[in-house]
Design an enzyme around this catalytic site. Structure first.
Site, PDB file in Angstrom:
ATOM      1  N   SER A  68     -25.877 -12.858 -19.992  1.00  0.00           N
ATOM      2  CA  SER A  68     -24.739 -13.745 -19.730  1.00  0.00           C
ATOM      3  C   SER A  68     -24.828 -14.421 -18.354  1.00  0.00           C
ATOM      4  O   SER A  68     -25.150 -13.785 -17.346  1.00  0.00           O
ATOM      5  CB  SER A  68     -23.437 -12.941 -19.824  1.00  0.00           C
ATOM      6  OG  SER A  68     -22.358 -13.775 -19.462  1.00  0.00           O
ATOM      7  N   LYS A 117     -15.837 -11.342 -30.836  1.00  0.00           N
ATOM      8  CA  LYS A 117     -14.871 -12.443 -30.774  1.00  0.00           C
ATOM      9  C   LYS A 117     -13.834 -12.415 -31.902  1.00  0.00           C
ATOM     10  O   LYS A 117     -12.716 -12.871 -31.733  1.00  0.00           O
ATOM     11  CB  LYS A 117     -15.604 -13.783 -30.794  1.00  0.00           C
ATOM     12  CG  LYS A 117     -16.243 -14.148 -29.474  1.00  0.00           C
ATOM     13  CD  LYS A 117     -16.893 -15.508 -29.555  1.00  0.00           C
ATOM     14  CE  LYS A 117     -17.009 -16.131 -28.191  1.00  0.00           C
ATOM     15  NZ  LYS A 117     -17.325 -17.544 -28.206  1.00  0.00           N
ATOM     16  N   ASP A 146     -12.934 -22.167 -25.754  1.00  0.00           N
ATOM     17  CA  ASP A 146     -14.146 -22.898 -26.158  1.00  0.00           C
ATOM     18  C   ASP A 146     -13.840 -24.350 -26.547  1.00  0.00           C
ATOM     19  O   ASP A 146     -14.577 -25.265 -26.195  1.00  0.00           O
ATOM     20  CB  ASP A 146     -14.823 -22.203 -27.353  1.00  0.00           C
ATOM     21  CG  ASP A 146     -15.581 -20.953 -26.924  1.00  0.00           C
ATOM     22  OD1 ASP A 146     -15.961 -20.869 -25.737  1.00  0.00           O
ATOM     23  OD2 ASP A 146     -15.778 -20.064 -27.777  1.00  0.00           O
TER      24      ASP A 146
END
Ligand code: ATR
Length: 287
Positions: A22, A73, A109
């Site tokens: 990440s 998620k 997002d």
């Protein structure tokens, strides 16, 4: 002078498995440094089986919030006290906020995609073609829906998945299609925004179904894959003279929005995006 982060730092992090790749820990520390905030962002590898325990632990430890990545998620939706309308529309969360009354799930997002494209001067109206029907496509549909893009074509290798996704956004002018050259050729001449949301390109693969020469010269091409840079699709589109946008803007803008939610302050994003691009284009010069 205060040494930062201090013992009273705001602590946030990211949970996923894996998280070792990440870029978020680096990015969020950049944001904090830029604003002089007492802030610490920690990567937490968490297995599916430990998700509920990890969330309780983060709350007990006083974390302000965390980002969520693959594979959690969608899995952690049942563990949340509440989710925002945009996370509900996307069907997944990427940002959690720990509060006295529980855990709020949000998704940055879609807004990240929208802000990145606006910052790169891309108009978000007009006919769009989205390639892929996974989680990233859902976030982009949510954003385009807010912007009034019309019509929106959704092409996927497994057409049934695109059709299913279309049923979940009934208010959008969506047309689900198979990812086939003959089908796409008929509509490419009218497309103003083409977005690849699939993982194709990560290994340097091309998109044989998309004949770039059929796109109008005013079309903007966006690939949310940002490693390698440029992706083969963006490289070919740039050679064709099209306005290209890679996935780094979306990455940085979704992070900046999470950061804003946790700290109340919006960081500058363009310089952080430029640093990341410089590094990913010359991987030996880590920032
Ligand atoms: P994400 O949440 O990152 O969007 P995902 O939900 O696994 O990931 O979705 C991946 C998307 O990329 C899907 O649309 C997938 O197509 P299928 O639904 O047919 O599987 C698409 N995809 C992945 N690899 C691909 C490839 N090599 N060619 C075309 N499409 C691909």
């Amino acid at each position: 002078m205060k040494l930062l982060p201090s013992g009273s730092a705001t602590v946030c992090g990211i949970i996923g498995q894996p998280v070792s790749h990440s870029l978020s820990p680096w990015m969020h520390q950049q944001f904090a440094q830029q604003l002089g905030l007492d802030f610490l962002y920690v990567p937490f590898p968490v297995a599916k089986a430990n998700l509920a325990t990890a969330l309780r632990g983060m709350q007990a430890l006083g974390l302000r919030g965390c980002n969520v990545t693959i594979p959690h998620k969608e899995n952690l939706l049942p563990l949340l006290s509440d989710i925002t309308p945009r996370a509900k529309a996307i069907g997944a969360v990427n940002t959690l906020v720990f509060g006295d009354s529980g855990i709020l799930g949000d998704n940055t997002d879609g807004i990240g995609f929208e802000r990145a494209l606006r910052r790169h001067g891309v108009p978000l109206q007009g006919p769009s073609l989205i390639i892929g029907a996974g989680g990233a496509a859902r976030a982009i549909l949510q954003a385009l829906g807010e912007c009034g893009a019309t019509p929106i074509y959704l092409a996927n290798r497994t057409v049934q998945r695109a059709q299913h996704l279309a049923t979940q956004f009934p208010h959008l002018p969506l047309v689900a299609l198979p990812l086939e050259a003959t089908v796409l050729s008929a509509l490419l001449p009218e497309i103003q925004l083409l977005v690849n949301t699939t993982s194709r390109g990560l290994q340097g693969e091309n998109h044989p179904e998309i004949h770039l020469e059929q796109l109008p010269s005013s079309c903007v091409l966006c690939d949310i894959v940002y490693n390698p840079l440029p992706t083969p699709l963006l490289g070919a589109a740039a050679a064709r003279g099209l306005h290209c946008v890679d996935g780094l803007g979306m990455l940085v803008e979704q992070g900046a929005e999470s950061f804003r939610i946790w700290t109340g302050q919006m960081p500058e994003t363009a310089a952080v995006e430029d640093l990341l691009r410089e590094w990913l284009s010359h991987p030996n010069s880590q920032p």
